[in-house]
Design an enzyme around this catalytic site. Sequence first.
Site, short mmCIF file in Angstrom:
data_model
loop_
_atom_site.label_atom_id
_atom_site.label_comp_id
_atom_site.label_asym_id
_atom_site.label_seq_id
_atom_site.Cartn_x
_atom_site.Cartn_y
_atom_site.Cartn_z
N LEU A 13 0.84 -1.19 0.00
CA LEU A 13 0.00 0.00 0.00
C LEU A 13 0.88 1.25 0.00
O LEU A 13 1.66 1.47 0.93
CB LEU A 13 -0.92 0.01 1.22
CG LEU A 13 -1.76 -1.26 1.44
CD1 LEU A 13 -2.72 -1.07 2.61
CD2 LEU A 13 -2.52 -1.65 0.18
N ARG A 20 3.05 14.75 6.73
CA ARG A 20 4.05 15.13 7.74
C ARG A 20 5.46 15.23 7.16
O ARG A 20 6.36 15.77 7.78
CB ARG A 20 4.03 14.13 8.91
CG ARG A 20 2.99 14.48 9.95
CD ARG A 20 3.09 13.55 11.13
NE ARG A 20 2.52 12.25 10.86
CZ ARG A 20 2.76 11.17 11.59
NH1 ARG A 20 3.59 11.23 12.62
NH2 ARG A 20 2.19 10.01 11.30
N GLY A 84 -9.42 4.35 2.19
CA GLY A 84 -9.02 3.53 3.33
C GLY A 84 -8.22 2.30 2.90
O GLY A 84 -8.19 1.93 1.71
N GLY A 147 -3.88 0.19 15.81
CA GLY A 147 -5.06 -0.65 15.98
C GLY A 147 -4.74 -1.71 17.02
O GLY A 147 -3.61 -2.22 17.06
N GLU A 162 -9.48 0.19 15.88
CA GLU A 162 -8.59 1.32 15.60
C GLU A 162 -8.56 2.25 16.81
O GLU A 162 -9.54 2.36 17.55
CB GLU A 162 -9.09 2.07 14.36
CG GLU A 162 -8.88 1.32 13.07
CD GLU A 162 -7.43 0.92 12.86
OE1 GLU A 162 -6.58 1.82 12.78
OE2 GLU A 162 -7.14 -0.29 12.80
N ASN A 235 7.41 8.63 8.86
CA ASN A 235 6.35 9.57 8.50
C ASN A 235 6.82 11.01 8.40
O ASN A 235 6.18 11.82 7.77
CB ASN A 235 5.23 9.51 9.55
CG ASN A 235 4.59 8.14 9.57
OD1 ASN A 235 4.06 7.69 8.57
ND2 ASN A 235 4.68 7.46 10.69
N ASN A 384 52.41 7.51 -19.63
CA ASN A 384 52.46 8.53 -18.58
C ASN A 384 51.88 9.83 -19.13
O ASN A 384 52.31 10.33 -20.16
CB ASN A 384 53.91 8.76 -18.13
CG ASN A 384 53.92 9.65 -16.91
OD1 ASN A 384 53.76 9.21 -15.78
ND2 ASN A 384 54.06 10.95 -17.15
N TYR A 394 35.78 18.50 -26.86
CA TYR A 394 34.52 19.14 -27.24
C TYR A 394 34.81 20.40 -28.02
O TYR A 394 35.54 21.29 -27.56
CB TYR A 394 33.75 19.48 -25.95
CG TYR A 394 32.37 20.02 -26.15
CD1 TYR A 394 31.46 19.38 -26.98
CD2 TYR A 394 31.96 21.18 -25.48
CE1 TYR A 394 30.18 19.88 -27.14
CE2 TYR A 394 30.68 21.67 -25.64
CZ TYR A 394 29.79 21.02 -26.47
OH TYR A 394 28.51 21.51 -26.63
C1 UD1 Z 1 -3.08 1.09 9.92
C2 UD1 Z 1 -4.04 0.08 10.56
C3 UD1 Z 1 -3.73 0.00 12.06
C4 UD1 Z 1 -2.26 -0.36 12.27
C5 UD1 Z 1 -1.37 0.62 11.53
C6 UD1 Z 1 0.06 0.15 11.58
C7 UD1 Z 1 -6.07 0.28 9.24
C8 UD1 Z 1 -7.47 0.81 9.21
N1 UD1 Z 1 -5.38 0.53 10.37
O1 UD1 Z 1 -3.39 2.36 10.47
O2 UD1 Z 1 -4.54 -0.98 12.66
O3 UD1 Z 1 -1.97 -0.37 13.63
O4 UD1 Z 1 -1.74 0.68 10.15
O5 UD1 Z 1 0.89 1.11 11.03
O6 UD1 Z 1 -5.65 -0.34 8.31
N2 UD1 Z 1 -3.20 3.69 2.17
C9 UD1 Z 1 -3.54 3.57 0.86
N3 UD1 Z 1 -4.78 3.91 0.48
C10 UD1 Z 1 -5.72 4.34 1.35
C11 UD1 Z 1 -5.37 4.44 2.70
C12 UD1 Z 1 -4.09 4.10 3.10
O7 UD1 Z 1 -2.71 3.20 0.03
O8 UD1 Z 1 -6.84 4.60 0.92
C13 UD1 Z 1 -1.84 3.31 2.60
C14 UD1 Z 1 -1.09 4.49 3.20
O9 UD1 Z 1 -0.34 5.15 2.21
C15 UD1 Z 1 -0.20 3.82 4.21
C16 UD1 Z 1 -0.94 2.56 4.60
O10 UD1 Z 1 -1.92 2.36 3.62
O11 UD1 Z 1 1.05 3.43 3.64
C17 UD1 Z 1 -1.55 2.65 5.98
O12 UD1 Z 1 -2.57 3.61 5.97
P1 UD1 Z 1 -2.86 4.58 7.17
O13 UD1 Z 1 -4.09 5.32 6.87
O14 UD1 Z 1 -1.64 5.35 7.50
O15 UD1 Z 1 -3.17 3.54 8.34
P2 UD1 Z 1 -2.84 3.73 9.86
O16 UD1 Z 1 -3.67 4.82 10.40
O17 UD1 Z 1 -1.38 3.80 10.06
#
Ligand code: UD1
Length: 492
Positions: A13, A20, A84, A147, A162, A235, A384, A394
Site C-alpha cells: 500500500l 508530515r 481507506g 489498531g 482502531e 512519517n 604517462n 569538445y
Molecule cells: C493502519 C491500521 C492500524 C495499524 C497501523 C500500523 C487500518 C485501518 N489501520 O493504520 O490498525 O496499527 O496501520 O501502522 O488499516 N493507504 C492507501 N490507500 C488508502 C489508505 C491508506 O494506500 O486509501 C496506505 C497508506 O499510504 C499507508 C498505509 O496504507 O502506507 C496505511 O494507511 P494509514 O491510513 O496510514 O493507516 P494507519 O492509520 O497507520
Amino acid sequence: MEAIQSGFTAVILAAGEGTRMKSAHPKVVHEVLGQPMVCWVVDAARKAGATRIVVVVGNGADEVEALFAGSPDVECVMQSERLGTGHAVKVAIESARIFDGRVLVLCGDTPLLKASTLSSLVKAAADPSCKGGTLLTMTYDDPTGYGRVMCKNDMMAYRIIEQKDCTPEQAKWNVCNAGVYCFDAQQLHIHIGDLTCSNSQHEFYLTDMIELLYNAGTPMKPFRIPDADELMGANSRIQLAEANKTMQKRINNQLMAQGVSMLDPDQVWVGPNVTIGKDTMLLPGTMLMGYTSIGTECLIGPQTRLTNTKVGDFCTVDETVADQATIGNYVSCGPRAYLRPGAVLMDGSKAGTHVEIKKSVIGPKSKVPHLSYIGDCTIGSNVNIGAGTITCNYNGKFKNPTTIGDNSFIGSDTMLVAPVNVGSDCTIGAGSVITKDVPNGSLSLERTEQRIVEGWLPRWARKEREPEPEVSQEQETAPAPAEENKSETMSE
Ligand code: UD1
Ligand code: CA
C-alpha cells in the site's frame, strides 16, 4: 539467508500522501541509504519469496511507478480515491486479479521490515489452523495510534479496533496491529466486498477483515514480531533520518561481521546493493551507493562517494567521487579524483590528484597523476600523462575521441585537440598543442622558440640592489637599446 517461500503475491500500500513529510513528493519515494522506502519494502517481499508484487499507487503515482519501470515482477495499480486501507486492497486484488494462494499485504513506508520476518509470517500461515492467514503484531508500552488486536481463547484474532474507535478500556490493551498480513487470497476475495465505512474515520478499514474472517470460520492467527523496531514507519523527516541511522547500523554490522573494517562506522554509509570484499577498510566520510562493488584489501576514503562503481582488489581510493566507473586491481585514485560515467581504470593504473576522467579507458599501468581532464579517450598500457594534460574533446558542438598508444609519454600541459591519435612509444614535449596525429615512435613538439633577453632587469631595480656605479652624465641619459624596447612591447 531466510527460507524462501514459494510463490505468493505481495500487495504494497503506497497511495498515501504523507503530509508530515512536508514534501512535493510522495512519502514512499523518500530514500533510506539511497534507496526509496517503497523499494526496500518491495525488495523484502521479493527476498521473502513473493513472485508477484502489486504496488497500490495514488498520490504522486507517476513518481512511484517510475521506480519500477524495469521490474517485470512489479505491477502498479491505481487507487484514484483514498477511501481507506480496505479499499486499497480491494482495488489491488480486483485490478491484479489476485484470487488464490497467499497474499501478503504491507505498507510502503516501513523500510526496516526484514525479509526474514515476512518469510516467517508467510510460513506460519501454512498452519492448518490459520484458515484465514496470519497477521503481524507487536506490543508497545505506549500503543497510542495503533489498531489493537483482540484475541479469543483459541488464540485467534477476532477483531481489530482502531485507536480512534477504542473505548478508554480498550485503549489500555497493548497488542498492536503492525499493518502486515498474510491472507488467504480466496477468503479475502470472498469477504472484502462486505467491508463498510461505518467508523469514526468513515474509511474502509482493512482491519475489519479480521472480524469478517473470524465470523466466517476462517480466522487469522496473530504472529508476534520479536523486534518491533523493524516496523518503524518513516512519517516525518526526523523519523526518516532515524530509519537511515538504524539501517546504516544494520548494514555496517553485517559488513564488519563479514570481514570489512571501518575506522568509524558512524561515518560510513553503504547502500543495500553494495558488496565489499574481506580486509577492505572504509575510512570516515565514505558513501557507497547503488550497485557498487569493492574487492578485497582495498583502502576506501576518507571522503569518498562511489555510485554504481566497480572496484577490484588491492586498490586505494582516496577522496574520490565516482559514478558508473570501473576500477581494476591495484589501482590508485585520488586524493581528489573525479571519475565520471564510463571511466575505466585498468589494473595497476592511476588517476591522481585533481584528475577528472570521463568515458575513457586508462590502460594497464598507465598513469594520470596530476591536474588533468581525460574525456572520450582510449589510453594503452604504460602511458604517462604529464601534469596538466587535457583532452580537448569538445569543439562546442560535438564530442571527439583521442587515442594514445602503449608506452607513450605525454609531456606536462599538453592539449590534445580531438579527434587526434597519438601512436605507441611516442613522446610529446611539454606545453604542446597537438592537433595532428602522431605516428608510432616519434617525438612531437609544438611550441614557439624560447627567447632570451639579457640584461632585462630594469635599471631602477638594479639601482636598488647594487650600489650605483660611477657613470658619466652622458650614459645616464642614453636611450635604452632597441632590442630591449621591442621585447617589452611584445610581452604586454
Ligand atoms: C493502519 C491500521 C492500524 C495499524 C497501523 C500500523 C487500518 C485501518 N489501520 O493504520 O490498525 O496499527 O496501520 O501502522 O488499516 N493507504 C492507501 N490507500 C488508502 C489508505 C491508506 O494506500 O486509501 C496506505 C497508506 O499510504 C499507508 C498505509 O496504507 O502506507 C496505511 O494507511 P494509514 O491510513 O496510514 O493507516 P494507519 O492509520 O497507520
Ligand atoms: Ca603551449
